[in-house]
Every structure is written in structure tokens, then in C-alpha cells.
Write an enzyme that holds these catalytic residues in place. Structure first.
Site, mmCIF file in Angstrom:
data_model
loop_
_atom_site.group_PDB
_atom_site.id
_atom_site.type_symbol
_atom_site.label_atom_id
_atom_site.label_comp_id
_atom_site.label_asym_id
_atom_site.label_seq_id
_atom_site.Cartn_x
_atom_site.Cartn_y
_atom_site.Cartn_z
ATOM 1 N NE ARG A 113 80.590 43.751 -27.615
ATOM 2 C CZ ARG A 113 80.200 42.778 -28.722
ATOM 3 N NH1 ARG A 113 80.897 41.575 -28.621
ATOM 4 N NH2 ARG A 113 79.168 43.125 -29.369
ATOM 5 C CG HIS A 159 74.620 39.862 -28.882
ATOM 6 N ND1 HIS A 159 75.871 40.120 -28.859
ATOM 7 C CD2 HIS A 159 74.745 38.567 -29.767
ATOM 8 C CE1 HIS A 159 76.805 39.078 -29.352
ATOM 9 N NE2 HIS A 159 76.100 38.254 -29.982
ATOM 10 C CG ASN A 204 77.384 41.357 -31.750
ATOM 11 O OD1 ASN A 204 78.196 41.617 -31.574
ATOM 12 N ND2 ASN A 204 76.948 40.160 -32.294
ATOM 13 C CD GLU A 205 79.089 38.900 -35.103
ATOM 14 O OE1 GLU A 205 78.298 38.033 -35.738
ATOM 15 O OE2 GLU A 205 80.358 38.840 -34.912
ATOM 16 C CG ASN A 382 82.429 41.290 -33.533
ATOM 17 O OD1 ASN A 382 82.920 42.194 -32.551
ATOM 18 N ND2 ASN A 382 81.143 40.659 -33.134
ATOM 19 C CE1 TYR A 384 85.132 34.719 -32.706
ATOM 20 C CE2 TYR A 384 83.900 36.286 -34.144
ATOM 21 C CZ TYR A 384 84.142 35.787 -32.944
ATOM 22 O OH TYR A 384 83.551 36.071 -31.733
ATOM 23 C CD GLU A 455 81.657 38.697 -30.922
ATOM 24 O OE1 GLU A 455 81.670 37.709 -31.425
ATOM 25 O OE2 GLU A 455 80.450 39.082 -30.602
ATOM 26 C CD1 TRP A 505 83.174 34.306 -28.847
ATOM 27 C CD2 TRP A 505 82.056 36.306 -27.979
ATOM 28 N NE1 TRP A 505 81.579 34.089 -28.684
ATOM 29 C CE2 TRP A 505 81.153 35.167 -28.171
ATOM 30 C CE3 TRP A 505 81.934 37.404 -27.515
ATOM 31 C CZ2 TRP A 505 79.800 35.457 -27.604
ATOM 32 C CZ3 TRP A 505 80.660 37.623 -27.147
ATOM 33 C CH2 TRP A 505 79.534 36.604 -27.012
ATOM 34 C CD GLU A 512 79.222 30.190 -31.101
ATOM 35 O OE1 GLU A 512 78.976 30.859 -32.088
ATOM 36 O OE2 GLU A 512 79.363 30.810 -30.064
ATOM 37 C CG PHE A 521 83.777 30.229 -29.525
ATOM 38 C CD1 PHE A 521 84.903 31.134 -30.466
ATOM 39 C CD2 PHE A 521 82.855 29.518 -30.231
ATOM 40 C CE1 PHE A 521 84.540 31.206 -31.859
ATOM 41 C CE2 PHE A 521 82.730 29.623 -31.571
ATOM 42 C CZ PHE A 521 83.529 30.351 -32.271
#
Length: 582
Positions: A113, A159, A204-205, A382, A384, A455, A505, A512, A521
Site C-alpha cells: 500500500r 495522503h 486516507n484518514e 486504520n 491503532y 494501517e 504500518w 512521522e 514505526f
């Protein structure tokens, strides 16, 4: 930890499960899940890793690329980055992508990705200012390298790196004009790459882009108080000691930012309206790109298109408090539902309509709602971490968006105990059962399409005192993946939720965002001071073992298919010979 009951909030659509403090599943953080196997998943399941253009490519202004808002933000406002760094060189994936993809194949991944940089394809933001053929060739080569190595390219169009020229011209996603420019960029990508790319995601997000850029101001374009690229006044910036890093050495000349750079024709949007306006325009841009793909490209190219959303899972701080239970549900609505409900149903969640002032949350027109509804073939999630949620009339983050939802989120319970082990990032705690609960929730959503975990990952603080060999001993990251894959498989088997892939991810330590290079990461350690050399961490070695059986299964399947094809060819040849003889 004992099992605990599930609470439910009934709405017109479905029974939405809201877990108690400990979740619906028993969880022992010391339980060993190291023996989980990739063959426990479906044969067509995608296992991959991910990156994004600005975080890994580097190649600052190389190959015809123009400036993105992240270029301008990091170069003009180093005080807004934890270590004062930038993405000028990042991980040098601009030159090392072939090496990276080959190693992905060797590890057993079957998908990669990555995102396409808008300013690398359209330096002027629009095709009328010229399409950058060097940028097209660059991504063509990445895609071809993936396919040659047996990796499915899983491509994100946006992104967060909108061309700076569009931000300067009309305020980027503050203006509805952006949907047309984004559609045009997407169409160029569909035309150039769609014959090989079968999995597209538009955004993305969008939550992160909206909230970090237009509420907290920690990401560009940092629009609070009518300022951009450094909205926080200089007197508020604390002096920072910059560590040694080539990204700082190669910073170049900082870009002077003055308000004179910006157009007087920008839309007038009040501060409290900005996040909702930006989110709305992001959604409209998404629907424009999807509509174009479905009407002009999809039938011929035979691909799928979706969106990538992020969300923490929220559990009530007090499971016996109706206000906290509702706050947990509302918090998920304000993070995930804000973008998911429009692409599923063409409308915002009921809780947002109820809690956000009407003047701020503009509803969709009939045509907009019609085009948004059902505008995803799949959803990328995604995930986390998870938080506790409680009702609060005055949340500690009290500006517009946070004040509207009246939810206080924290990784700590009433006794100050963390919800899970903490990573190198202040916000990240390991809560693998939260992934199970999240999928349990998504399963109840009407018309929910297939899901990919796009992610999922763990960060360590960058410690310059450690050697690469020492830094590669990442036991907690390895444990994080083992536990999350276990609970993902549990959700697939027990809940029958349709999840078709998992992306770690990230592939390698990268830039970052506002944390710069202060956290890592990656599965692969990057030595930023020595030619960006990659070293596999213990987590990468474990992943290789985890993927070995699935890799062998794919090879066997491919050999069997090839044998069948050879047999069929031989059989048809004999038929032709006999026909000719007759």
C-alpha cells in the site's frame, strides 16, 4: 480478565454494540499468540505493509515535483516539528523503492500500500498546467515492480499532500472548487495506472487531515486564527534541541510565509465552521472521484475503489453510566461516522446532526447525497488504539469540534491505569481487543462493504544512543502484531465479518509528520545517517516466519494452476492435430 457483558444503544438502523470497560472479549496481555499462522486466513487474504509519499519518498523537487503543503509547512515552520526536521530526503524511497519491494516479496507479503503524490503528477495542481511525465514514469515503475514481484498495488490517491499552489489559490479543501481539481488528478491516475491497479482508495484518514489541520493546528494547513503554516505564534513555540539528522542538514532555505501570498478571493469561513466545511469538501471530492471511476473506467479496468478511515475504539469510562455509554457511541460517530455514514447512507450520523450547530454542519444537497450514498466498494480501517470515553460538557480539548461532541477521551481509567501498554507515541496504547470490538460494531452497519485493515502498527521512540542492532530488538512491536492478528482472526471466525486484508504500518521507519523522525514505526530500521540502509527488526523476522506458509501455499497454487494450463494447452494441441489428420 473476566468476560463482561455488552451494552446496546438502539437506533433506527440496528442494535449497536457498546462494550463495557473491558470489552466483550476476555483478554490477557501476557497470552502468547506467537504461533498464529498466515494459513489460518483465507487463501486470497492480502498481507501487506504500507507507506505514504511524503513520509518515505524524499526526492524533494526532483523529477518535476512541485511543493505540497507539507513541504511548505515543515520547511517554513521547523518549530512545529518535534525535531525540526522535514521530508526533503525522508527515507530516500525515491531511489530505493525497487530494493524495498524485492524485500517485501522475500518476506512473503503479497500487497504493498502506497500513495501517489499529487504535486509529483500535476505540479501546477491541474492538468492544464501540464502533466509531469517523469512522475507518471516513476509510479509506473513502482507499480510494475510490485506486479513483477507478485505484490498487489494498493494505491491511495490523497495522503494529505495537496499541491501548495491550490492551497494558495483558493484555500484548498476550504473551497468546494477542490472537488473538481481532485477529480481531475484522480482521472489522470486512473487513465495512466488503472490497467494494473485494481485496489484504489480516494482519501486516507480525512478525519486526521481535518482535525489536525483545522482544529488543533498541529498539521498543515494550520488554519486557526486565519493563519497558515505556523498558526501558533512564535512566542508559544518552545526552544528545541535538534538531533543530528540528514533531513535537517539538507533543509535548504526556509520558505518565507506571509499573508500576502494568499488570495483575497478565499471563501469566508468562520473558525467554528472550518473543520465541518473541510470535511464536507473532502467527502465531495471523494464522491466526484468515485463517480468518475465508476462511469468511465471501472467496467474496462475491473478494479475496486474505496476510502480509508481511521478511528479509535471507545469504551465507556463508567459502563454503568448511561451518559458515558452514549458518549462512547457519540465519540465513534464524531470520528468514524462523520465520514463513514455519508459514503454509506448519504447523510451525517444523527448524533452529529443533533449536537453540531446547524450553521456549522451544512447538510448535503439531494444530488450530493445521491452521489455519496454507496460510494465505496470497500472500506479501509486504520486501527491503532482504544480510549475510555465519558460525558463532559466542557472537554479539555474545548474548541469547536471537541466542544460540540461533549466527549472526554483518555487512555486512563478512573484509577489512572492505562488501557494497555504504551508505545513511543503519547497517544498509542496496545489494545488488540479493541480491533475485535470495532469490527463487531462495523458488522452492524447496514450495507457495510468488505473491510481491509489498511494501517495497524506500533511506534518506538527514536534513541540515537542505540546501535541499529540494538534498535532492531523490537519485542513490543512483534507482540503488538501477534495480538492484533489473533483478534482480527477471531473477529473473522466468530463474527463472520468480511475482512480481506491487513497492512502493517509501516514498512520502514519514516517521517512521522509533526513528530519528524523522533519515533519509529517501521518493520525495517532505517539508518538515516548511513545511506538510509534498511535493517530488518525482530518484528520483520517474525513476520517472515508468519507469512512463510501462506507464501508456500501461493507458490503451490501457482504451480498447480500453471500445470493445469500446460495440460489444457497440450490437450487442445492434440485435438487440433487429430482434427487436421481427419
Amino acid at each position: 480478565m473476566e468476560n463482561s457483558r455488552s451494552l446496546a444503544l438502539v437506533n433506527a438502523a440496528a442494535q449497536i454494540p457498546i462494550p463495557t470497560k473491558n470489552g466483550n472479549v476476555a483478554y490477557d496481555k501476557d497470552e502468547d499468540h506467537s504461533n498464529i499462522s498466515s494459513t489460518d486466513f483465507d487463501e486470497n487474504f492480502l498481507f501487506g505493509s504500507g507507506t505514504s509519499a511524503y513520509q518515505v519518498e524524499g526526492g524533494y523537487l526532483k523529477g518535476g515535483k512541485s511543493l505540497s503543503i507539507w513541504d511548505c509547512f515543515s520547511l517554513s515552520n521547523p518549530g512545529g516539528i518535534a525535531d525540526g526536521s522535514n521530508g526533503n530526503l525522508a527515507c530516500d524511497s525515491f531511489t530505493k523503492y525497487k530494493e524495498d519491494i524485492r524485500v517485501m516479496k522475500q518476506m512473503g507479503f503479497n500487497s504493498y500500500r502506497f500513495s501517489i503524490s499529487w504535486p509529483r503528477i500535476l505540479p501546477g495542481g491541474r492538468s492544464c498546467f501540464g502533466i509531469n511525465r517523469d512522475g507518471i514514469d516513476y509510479y509506473n515503475d513502482i507499480i510494475d515492480t510490485c506486479i513483477h514481484n507478485g505484490l498487489e498495488p494498493f494505491v491511495t490517491l490523497f495522503h494529505w499532500d495537496i499541491p501548495d499552489c491550490l492551497q494558495l489559490e483558493y484555500g484548498g479543501f476550504l473551497d468546494k472548487k477542490v472537488k473538481d481539481d481532485f477529480r481531475e488528478f484522480a482521472e489522470v491516475c486512473f487513465w495512466e495506472f488503472g490497467d494494473r491497479v485494481k485496489c484504489w482508495t480516494t482519501l486516507n484518514e480525512p478525519w486526521t487531515y481535518t482535525v489536525m489541520g483545522y482544529v488543533t493546528g498541529t498539521f498543515p494547513p494550520t488554519d486557526r486564527d486565519n493563519l497558515l503554516y505556523g498558526q501558533t505564534s512564535q512566542k508559544e513555540l518552545k526552544p528545541i534541541k535538534l538531533p543530528t539528522h540528514r533531513g535537517i542538514i539538507d533543509i535548504g532555505n526556509p520558505i518565507p510565509i506571509t499573508m500576502e501570498r494568499y488570495s483575497k478571493d478565499w471563501p469566508t469561513v468562520k473558525p467554528a465552521q472550518r473543520p465541518y466545511t473541510v470535511a464536507r469538501n473532502l467527502l465531495l471530492a471523494h464522491s466526484e472521484a468515485v463517480h468518475s471511476y465508476r462511469t468511465k473506467f471501472q467496467e474496462r479496468q475491473n478494479g475496486k475503489i474505496g476510502i480509508v478511515l481511521n478511528s479509535n475504539w471507545l469504551v465507556p469510562l463508567d459502563p454503568n453510566s448511561d451518559a458515558d455509554v452514549k458518549a462512547a457511541k457519540r465519540g465513534v460517530d464524531f470520528m468514524l461516522g462523520w465520514f463513514l455514514d455519508p459514503v454509506l447512507y448519504g447523510k451525517y450520523p444523527d448524533s452529529m446532526i443533533e449536537y453540531v450547530p446547524n450553521d456549522n454542519l451544512a447538510q448535503f444537497s439531494h444530488q450530493e447525497a445521491h452521489q455519496l450514498k454507496g460510494s465505496i466498494d470497500f472500506m479501509g480501517l486504520n486501527y491503532y488504539t482504544s480510549n475510555y470515553a465519558s460525558y463532559s460538557a466542557n472537554p479539555s480539548k474545548h474548541e469547536n469540534y471537541y466542544k460540540d461532541q461533549m466527549v472526554e477521551c483518555s487512555p486512563f481509567d478512573k484509577d489512572g491505569k492505562a488501557i494497555g501498554d504504551q508505545a513511543g507515541s503519547s497517544w498509542l496504547f496496545s489494545v488488540p481487543w479493541g480491533l475485535y470490538e470495532h469490527l463487531n460494531y462495523l458488522k452492524t452497519k447496514e450495507n457495510m462493504p468488505p473491510i481491509y485493515i489498511t494501517e495497524n502498527g506500533w511506534s518506538d521512540k527514536n534513541d540515537p544512543k542505540l546501535t541499529p542492532q540494538e534498535a532492531c530488538r523490537d519485542t513490543k512491536r512483534k507482540k503488538y502484531y501477534q495480538d492484533h492478528l489473533f483478534y482480527l482472526l477471531k473477529a473473522i471466525n466468530e463474527l463472520k465479518v468480511d475482512v480481506r486484508g491487513h497492512f502493517a504500518w509501516s514498512w520502514c521507519d519514516n517521517y512521522e509528520w509533526n513528530l519528524g523522525y523522533s519515533v519509529r514505526f517501521g518493520l525495517m530500521y532505517v539508518d538515516f545517517l548511513n545511506n538510509y540502509t534498511r535493517y530488518p527488526k525482530d518484528s520483520a523476522i517474525w513476520y517472515t516466519k508468519f507469512l512463510a506458509k501462506a507464501k508456500a501455499r501461493r507458490i503451490t497454487s501457482a504451480n498447480t494452476k500453471r500445470q493445469h494450463e500446460d495440460d489444457a494447452t497440450e490437450e487442445s494441441t492434440e485435438v487440433v492435430k487429430k482434427a487436421r489428420a481427419a
